[in-house]
Write an enzyme that holds these catalytic residues in place. Structure first.
Site, PDB file in Angstrom:
ATOM      1  N   ASP A   1      -2.231  11.554  -9.298  1.00 60.39           N
ATOM      2  CA  ASP A   1      -3.052  11.075  -8.190  1.00 60.39           C
ATOM      3  C   ASP A   1      -4.542  11.300  -8.472  1.00 60.39           C
ATOM      4  OD1 ASP A   1      -3.279  11.754  -4.603  1.00 60.39           O
ATOM      5  OD2 ASP A   1      -3.512   9.895  -5.750  1.00 60.39           O
TER       6      ASP A   1
ATOM      7  N   LYS B   1      -7.572   6.661 -11.669  1.00 64.53           N
ATOM      8  CA  LYS B   1      -6.456   5.729 -11.943  1.00 64.53           C
ATOM      9  C   LYS B   1      -6.403   5.287 -13.397  1.00 64.53           C
ATOM     10  CE  LYS B   1      -6.014   6.757  -7.864  1.00 64.53           C
ATOM     11  NZ  LYS B   1      -5.209   7.972  -7.618  1.00 64.53           N
TER      12      LYS B   1
ATOM     13  N   ASP C   1       0.849   7.821  -7.534  1.00 62.36           N
ATOM     14  CA  ASP C   1       0.286   7.239  -6.314  1.00 62.36           C
ATOM     15  C   ASP C   1      -0.604   6.051  -6.673  1.00 62.36           C
ATOM     16  OD1 ASP C   1      -1.988   8.309  -3.669  1.00 62.36           O
ATOM     17  OD2 ASP C   1      -0.263   6.960  -3.601  1.00 62.36           O
ATOM     18  N   ASN C   2      -0.815   5.152  -5.726  1.00 59.97           N
ATOM     19  CA  ASN C   2      -1.824   4.089  -5.826  1.00 59.97           C
ATOM     20  C   ASN C   2      -1.598   3.045  -6.904  1.00 59.97           C
ATOM     21  OD1 ASN C   2      -3.728   6.923  -5.475  1.00 59.97           O
ATOM     22  ND2 ASN C   2      -3.612   5.440  -3.818  1.00 59.97           N
TER      23      ASN C   2
ATOM     24  N   GLU D   1      -2.891   4.947   2.450  1.00 54.79           N
ATOM     25  CA  GLU D   1      -2.953   5.978   3.488  1.00 54.79           C
ATOM     26  C   GLU D   1      -3.814   5.553   4.678  1.00 54.79           C
ATOM     27  OE1 GLU D   1      -3.386   6.541   0.223  1.00 54.79           O
ATOM     28  OE2 GLU D   1      -5.302   7.466  -0.207  1.00 54.79           O
TER      29      GLU D   1
END
Ligand code: 662
Ligand code: MG
Length: 214
Positions: free
Chosen positions: A141, A144, A169-170, A199
């Site tokens: 996380d 990226k 994540d993401n 989120e």
């Protein structure tokens, strides 16, 4: 000088959460981010997916890349069995300082090792620093564009074993295209996408769960 958002997030935890109660810390941060100021925590919707992956993995050794304010750190550690360890890496000292206080408020210092530094430097030292052989679960996380290089580094350092879970994540927003392309096409991984939302918003995002096949 004006406080920072992480400082205001910490103040909200200290005001609204009960010391020693990790779930109240998680709820206080979610409430702050919904009602006051958005912040890039994995959040409550993706957080439920994270919880289910942690619970089914029942990990003894966990690595988190990118602590930020320790929202997911606390969320994960609150589900770990006794004598298990969560190592979280954060290279920004200001965020590390806030994260340590959030972790302390949750009463999870004994389960969490927050290490200040860059993942690229620290991953090769995990064995010598913590006597880690391999990780059962890795939560990605951080920046990226670092997911792919750090995954390759974890492979190179022999820190993944048959069955190690990578949870990223993401993968949609902001997106990690090179990581997704690699992990979904590599014969060494079995991947699955868990569709969710960014989120505290209605924007699509999701988590990619990948099992290292060895
Ligand atoms: C070279 C150093 C690499 N090694 C490193 N080693 C150690 N620590 C590292 C490393 N690289 C970074 N960190 C730390 O991890 C944290 C960084 C976290 C990054 N997260 C995002 O950027 C994001 C954005 C959005 C988003 C979505 C939509 C929007 F509109 C806006 C924002 C949503 C999300 O859920 C997101 O997680 C922390 C801030 C940073 O100091
Ligand atoms: Mg994130």
């Amino acid at each position: 000088t004006r406080s920072t958002r992480p400082q205001r997030l910490l103040a909200a935890v200290q005001k609204n959460a009960t010391r020693g109660d990790p779930r109240s810390v998680v709820s206080a941060i979610d409430q702050f981010c919904r009602q006051k100021e958005w912040a890039m925590n994995v959040g409550d919707e993706k957080g439920c997916i994270l919880d289910s992956v942690v619970s089914e993995t029942n990990p003894t050794t966990v690595l988190e890349l990118g602590t930020y304010c320790a929202y997911s750190t606390v969320r994960i550690a609150s589900l770990l069995p006794p004598h298990s360890k969560l190592i979280t890496l954060e290279f920004n000292p200001d965020y590390a300082k806030i994260a340590r206080q959030v972790i302390a408020w949750a009463g999870l210092q004994d389960k969490i090792n927050l290490v200040e530094g860059a993942s690229g430097d620290l991953i090769p030292k995990m064995k010598e620093m913590f006597g880690v052989n391999t990780f059962d679960l890795v939560f990605l996380d951080h920046w990226k564009d670092r997911y792919l290089p750090d995954t390759k580094l974890l492979e190179k350092c022999g820190l993944l074993r048959k069955g190690t879970i990578l949870l990223a994540d993401n993968v949609i927003c902001p997106g990690t295209p090179d990581y997704l392309e690699y992990i979904r096409n590599s014969p060494q991984y079995e991947s699955r996408y868990f569709k969710s939302h960014l989120e505290y918003t209605k924007v699509e995002d999701g988590l990619e769960k990948s099992v290292f096949l060895g």
